[in-house]
Each structure stands twice: as C-alpha cells, then as structure tokens.
Write an enzyme that holds these catalytic residues in place. Structure first.
Site, PDB file in Angstrom:
ATOM      1  N   ARG A  15       0.093 -25.017  -3.627  1.00 47.63           N
ATOM      2  CA  ARG A  15      -0.022 -26.412  -3.203  1.00 47.63           C
ATOM      3  C   ARG A  15       1.305 -27.132  -3.448  1.00 47.63           C
ATOM      4  O   ARG A  15       2.175 -26.634  -4.163  1.00 47.63           O
ATOM      5  CB  ARG A  15      -1.147 -27.106  -3.980  1.00 47.63           C
ATOM      6  CG  ARG A  15      -2.541 -26.660  -3.585  1.00 47.63           C
ATOM      7  CD  ARG A  15      -3.613 -27.271  -4.467  1.00 47.63           C
ATOM      8  NE  ARG A  15      -3.607 -26.706  -5.811  1.00 47.63           N
ATOM      9  CZ  ARG A  15      -4.449 -27.052  -6.775  1.00 47.63           C
ATOM     10  NH1 ARG A  15      -5.346 -27.995  -6.548  1.00 47.63           N
ATOM     11  NH2 ARG A  15      -4.389 -26.485  -7.957  1.00 47.63           N
ATOM     12  N   LYS A  75      -0.011 -29.245 -10.388  1.00 55.46           N
ATOM     13  CA  LYS A  75      -0.463 -28.718 -11.669  1.00 55.46           C
ATOM     14  C   LYS A  75       0.405 -29.219 -12.809  1.00 55.46           C
ATOM     15  O   LYS A  75       1.516 -29.720 -12.610  1.00 55.46           O
ATOM     16  CB  LYS A  75      -0.457 -27.187 -11.649  1.00 55.46           C
ATOM     17  CG  LYS A  75      -1.503 -26.588 -10.728  1.00 55.46           C
ATOM     18  CD  LYS A  75      -2.918 -27.079 -11.030  1.00 55.46           C
ATOM     19  CE  LYS A  75      -3.445 -26.607 -12.365  1.00 55.46           C
ATOM     20  NZ  LYS A  75      -4.812 -27.110 -12.650  1.00 55.46           N
ATOM     21  N   TYR A  94      -1.989 -33.425 -12.144  1.00 57.67           N
ATOM     22  CA  TYR A  94      -3.095 -33.000 -12.991  1.00 57.67           C
ATOM     23  C   TYR A  94      -2.518 -32.550 -14.329  1.00 57.67           C
ATOM     24  O   TYR A  94      -1.521 -31.818 -14.375  1.00 57.67           O
ATOM     25  CB  TYR A  94      -3.855 -31.828 -12.363  1.00 57.67           C
ATOM     26  CG  TYR A  94      -4.706 -32.199 -11.178  1.00 57.67           C
ATOM     27  CD1 TYR A  94      -5.787 -33.055 -11.322  1.00 57.67           C
ATOM     28  CD2 TYR A  94      -4.438 -31.681  -9.917  1.00 57.67           C
ATOM     29  CE1 TYR A  94      -6.586 -33.396 -10.239  1.00 57.67           C
ATOM     30  CE2 TYR A  94      -5.223 -32.007  -8.823  1.00 57.67           C
ATOM     31  CZ  TYR A  94      -6.291 -32.867  -8.988  1.00 57.67           C
ATOM     32  OH  TYR A  94      -7.078 -33.211  -7.911  1.00 57.67           O
ATOM     33  N   HIS A  96      -4.956 -32.239 -17.577  1.00 56.47           N
ATOM     34  CA  HIS A  96      -6.017 -31.547 -18.328  1.00 56.47           C
ATOM     35  C   HIS A  96      -5.560 -31.265 -19.761  1.00 56.47           C
ATOM     36  O   HIS A  96      -5.488 -30.117 -20.202  1.00 56.47           O
ATOM     37  CB  HIS A  96      -6.409 -30.247 -17.620  1.00 56.47           C
ATOM     38  CG  HIS A  96      -6.956 -30.447 -16.241  1.00 56.47           C
ATOM     39  ND1 HIS A  96      -8.182 -31.050 -16.012  1.00 56.47           N
ATOM     40  CD2 HIS A  96      -6.446 -30.146 -15.011  1.00 56.47           C
ATOM     41  CE1 HIS A  96      -8.406 -31.097 -14.710  1.00 56.47           C
ATOM     42  NE2 HIS A  96      -7.373 -30.562 -14.092  1.00 56.47           N
ATOM     43  N   GLU A 118      -6.695 -36.579 -13.073  1.00 64.73           N
ATOM     44  CA  GLU A 118      -8.108 -36.372 -13.373  1.00 64.73           C
ATOM     45  C   GLU A 118      -8.747 -37.480 -14.181  1.00 64.73           C
ATOM     46  O   GLU A 118      -9.979 -37.475 -14.354  1.00 64.73           O
ATOM     47  CB  GLU A 118      -8.317 -35.025 -14.086  1.00 64.73           C
ATOM     48  CG  GLU A 118      -7.853 -34.979 -15.524  1.00 64.73           C
ATOM     49  CD  GLU A 118      -6.392 -34.611 -15.681  1.00 64.73           C
ATOM     50  OE1 GLU A 118      -5.957 -34.394 -16.830  1.00 64.73           O
ATOM     51  OE2 GLU A 118      -5.671 -34.548 -14.654  1.00 64.73           O
ATOM     52  N   ARG A 203     -29.393 -38.579 -10.768  1.00 63.95           N
ATOM     53  CA  ARG A 203     -28.640 -37.628  -9.950  1.00 63.95           C
ATOM     54  C   ARG A 203     -29.556 -36.559  -9.380  1.00 63.95           C
ATOM     55  O   ARG A 203     -29.437 -36.167  -8.212  1.00 63.95           O
ATOM     56  CB  ARG A 203     -27.530 -36.979 -10.794  1.00 63.95           C
ATOM     57  CG  ARG A 203     -26.631 -36.070  -9.989  1.00 63.95           C
ATOM     58  CD  ARG A 203     -25.846 -36.867  -8.957  1.00 63.95           C
ATOM     59  NE  ARG A 203     -25.260 -36.006  -7.954  1.00 63.95           N
ATOM     60  CZ  ARG A 203     -25.288 -36.250  -6.652  1.00 63.95           C
ATOM     61  NH1 ARG A 203     -25.897 -37.335  -6.200  1.00 63.95           N
ATOM     62  NH2 ARG A 203     -24.705 -35.443  -5.800  1.00 63.95           N
ATOM     63  N   LEU A 240     -18.431 -31.845 -16.364  1.00 63.90           N
ATOM     64  CA  LEU A 240     -17.173 -32.545 -16.639  1.00 63.90           C
ATOM     65  C   LEU A 240     -17.439 -33.778 -17.481  1.00 63.90           C
ATOM     66  O   LEU A 240     -18.325 -34.581 -17.166  1.00 63.90           O
ATOM     67  CB  LEU A 240     -16.492 -32.966 -15.332  1.00 63.90           C
ATOM     68  CG  LEU A 240     -15.262 -33.856 -15.484  1.00 63.90           C
ATOM     69  CD1 LEU A 240     -14.096 -33.053 -16.069  1.00 63.90           C
ATOM     70  CD2 LEU A 240     -14.855 -34.476 -14.158  1.00 63.90           C
ATOM     71  N   VAL A 267     -16.049 -23.335 -13.271  1.00 64.88           N
ATOM     72  CA  VAL A 267     -15.152 -24.313 -12.648  1.00 64.88           C
ATOM     73  C   VAL A 267     -14.629 -25.298 -13.687  1.00 64.88           C
ATOM     74  O   VAL A 267     -13.613 -25.954 -13.485  1.00 64.88           O
ATOM     75  CB  VAL A 267     -15.869 -25.045 -11.500  1.00 64.88           C
ATOM     76  CG1 VAL A 267     -14.914 -25.974 -10.753  1.00 64.88           C
ATOM     77  CG2 VAL A 267     -16.477 -24.038 -10.512  1.00 64.88           C
ATOM     78  N   ASP A 270     -10.615 -25.635 -16.493  1.00 62.65           N
ATOM     79  CA  ASP A 270      -9.452 -26.516 -16.684  1.00 62.65           C
ATOM     80  C   ASP A 270      -9.629 -27.415 -17.902  1.00 62.65           C
ATOM     81  O   ASP A 270      -8.645 -27.867 -18.490  1.00 62.65           O
ATOM     82  CB  ASP A 270      -9.221 -27.382 -15.439  1.00 62.65           C
ATOM     83  CG  ASP A 270      -8.499 -26.635 -14.332  1.00 62.65           C
ATOM     84  OD1 ASP A 270      -7.510 -25.953 -14.633  1.00 62.65           O
ATOM     85  OD2 ASP A 270      -8.938 -26.715 -13.174  1.00 62.65           O
TER      86      ASP A 270
END
Length: 372
Positions: A15, A75, A94, A96, A118, A203, A240, A267, A270
C-alpha cells in the site's frame, strides 16, 4: 506544508500513503508533496502518475523524511525508520502502539508528533480511518480462512459452504463491529453456518434485522464463547478496544480442545490478538499450527489486496491530511475533536490514555497537549 510519502517497507506491504489523486488535491491547496520513487509501483501507481499530479519524486526514504514537515504512511515506522524521524515533524499513519512498547519508546525518543489513524473518531462514535481497512480485513478473513481449511494448508479439508447432502462449515465471528459484520456477510454469501458473538445487544439486534434467520447471534459470555469455539470449524477474532490491547477471548486450554484442523483468523492481532495462542505472522509465512489448530495472524492483512486498500484508505484519510496541512496539527485538532483523538505521542510525551494504560507509561492529558 511539505508532505512526504515514503515507500512502505514492512514485509509484503505494497500500500502507499497517498494516491496521485490525493497528491493533486494537496498541490491544489498550495502544498508540496515528495514521494519516494516506486512507492506505488507494485499497485500500478508509477512515478509518472505522481509527477503528473504535481508531486516531486525522491530517490530514497532518507530524502523524504529529511525534507518533509509531515510524513504520511500506511503502516507504523519500522526500526530502520526510527532514526529518520525528528522533533518538528508530524507522522500520520497506523501506529497500534498498545502492544508495541519498542515503537512507542522510539516515537517518544524522536520527539515526533505522532497521529494514529486507528484512534481518530467520528460523530457516531466510529473509527473512520480504521473502518475501510476493517471492511477489507473482515472480508479477507473468510477468504483466507476458507483457504486454510484445505488439507494442504493444514486444515480439516472442509469446504466452507458444503454441498447438497454435506453440511457447511460452522463459522464463529467474535465481535460484531465493522470487521465482524463484513466477515459474516462474506461467510453467509458462501453458504456457511455463521454465528456472531458480541456483548452489545443493540448490535446483535441490528445484525439480526439486517441478515434475518440466516445469521445466528449470541451474547458474549465466557460460556457462550467456549461452547461456540469448540464447535467451530473457522473462528474469526474481530474484537477491538480503540487504542488499547485486544482482550484475550480464547484461551490456550480451549484451543487444545478445538477440532483438529480447525482454523483461527485473528484480525485483532494488530492490537495484540484476541486468542491466547496468537502471535504476529507475515504474508510470506502467514500460518502456524498450535495443538492441531491452524492460526492465521497476519498483522497487515489488507496489504494483500494493496490496490483496493490504498484507494479505500485514501478516501478516508484525505480530509484529515488536508486539514493538518492547511491549519497545522494544533489548530486542526482544536477545530476537530475527533482528529484530536488521533494524537498518540507529542514531543516525547504519550498522549493516548488507553495506550498509556496498556504500557503502564504516564501520559499527558489531551487538553494540555493542545494548549499553546
């Protein structure tokens, strides 16, 4: 402002922080953009496209970091990039930080103003710069999970959707947010049996109304998670806590009792991962096996579909890049409290309270950080 876009160097990361279209917008607003050569070449964004958009092309990363007032990446900076950052510079990417003490200390030592995609928020309580990649990762989770279920990949040799006369695989999705919703959507589309687990009844209600009886839902208790994980053929970890380390929802003892050849796609890796047996992997070596269970824990999943991910991410980041460039970081954050939530590190001080709690480091309150 002079904006720098270096080439990403994390394992199998293709990316790029800005597309030519984004560059053109910034140049139109009077800013200059310096892009490292071949930064977008792998996804069909060549140097000529950037030059046509008004950017300058730099021969290497040190040239970009040295000249730029603001670095825009995808990243987190890698170890070889730590020394290129400086005190009067903005880093927008990002990060993290919660599970990454080494990077946090490096950013603090550099004195850079580090703003994390994030933790930027929106008026609905969402995470607008995480959402595009969460959509990609959620959809990819089913794609990679289905592949990992194949015998050659260590899985149980099961087709996700089954065939007439043979039942489909049972997919359990832990978390009903953006990642979980997209994972459930893809799994349902492949005719799998899908259960989404979440601690928010609202949710679960929304998901039930959206997908009807085809989707099963369960309230997140220790008992429910254990029961479902032990039944599952594929488990997707999609939880998350913004800015903080992910909660560990599946224990090592439970993994031992899962079906042999079952697959777990984390997932949440991170942010440290939501399975006790998770550890970060790369696209070059994405899986490993613990107690007969295949684990996929790639930390930059959307990098595998880098072209789609780059354009999706730029659609979300461009307004914030433009605000930071037009106003400077301090005024942009005073004008937009949601952007201000993205401030993680400032001139040697940790700002984000969730990261500070996770790493047991003192932090400077955001309100004080925004004072002149």
């Amino acid at each position: 402002m002079r904006i720098g876009v270096p080439r990403e160097i994390k394992n199998n990361e293709y990316r790029v922080g800005m597309t030519p279209a984004s560059v053109r917008e910034l140049v139109h607003h009077g800013h200059s953009v310096l892009v490292e050569t071949n930064a977008g070449h792998a996804i069909g964004l060549d140097d000529a496209h950037y030059v046509a958009a008004g950017a300058q092309v730099a021969p290497d990363a040190p040239s970009v970091f040295a000249a730029a007032d603001m670095i825009v990446k995808v990243k987190e900076p890698q170890a070889s990039e730590f020394g290129l950052l400086r005190r009067d510079q903005i880093l927008f990417t990002y990060l993290h930080l919660a599970p990454d003490r080494k990077q946090t200390r490096a950013l603090m030592d550099a004195g850079v103003t580090a703003i994390a995609y994030e933790t930027v928020t929106d008026a609905r309580g969402g995470l607008p710069l995480l959402a595009p990649m969460s959509m990609v990762a959620g959809r990819m989770a089913i794609q990679v999970g289905a592949h990992a279920l194949e015998i050659r990949q260590g899985g149980r040799g099961q087709l996700l959707g089954g065939v007439p006369g043979v039942p489909p695989a049972h997919v359990v999705v832990l978390g009903g947010g953006v990642v979980g919703t997209n994972a459930a959507r893809m799994a349902l589309g492949l005719d799998a049996q899908v259960t989404v687990v979440d601690k928010s009844l609202a949710r679960l209600y929304d998901l039930a109304m959206q997908y009807g009886p085809a989707l099963r839902t369960a309230y997140a208790t220790i008992d429910a998670i254990e029961e479902l994980v032990l039944q599952a053929d594929l488990v997707v970890g999609a939880v998350l806590v913004p800015g903080a380390a992910a909660p560990r929802l599946v224990t090592a003892e439970q993994v031992k009792r899962m079906k042999r050849g079952a697959v777990m796609v984390d997932v949440s890796i991170d942010q440290g991962g939501c399975f006790e047996t998770s550890r970060p992997t790369t696209h070059a070596d994405p899986t490993y096996v613990v107690d007969g269970v295949v684990h996929y824990c790639v930390t930059n999943m959307p990098g595998a579909v880098a072209r789609t991910s780059t354009f999706a991410l730029n659609n979300a980041t461009l307004p914030f890049i433009q605000a930071l460039a037009d106003k400077g970081w301090r005024q942009a954050m005073r004008d937009d409290a949601h952007l201000a939530n993205g401030l993680n590190v400032l001139q040697g001080r940790l700002i984000n309270p969730a990261v500070a709690e996770a790493l047991a480091i003192d932090h400077l309150p955001l309100a004080r950080a925004l004072e002149s």
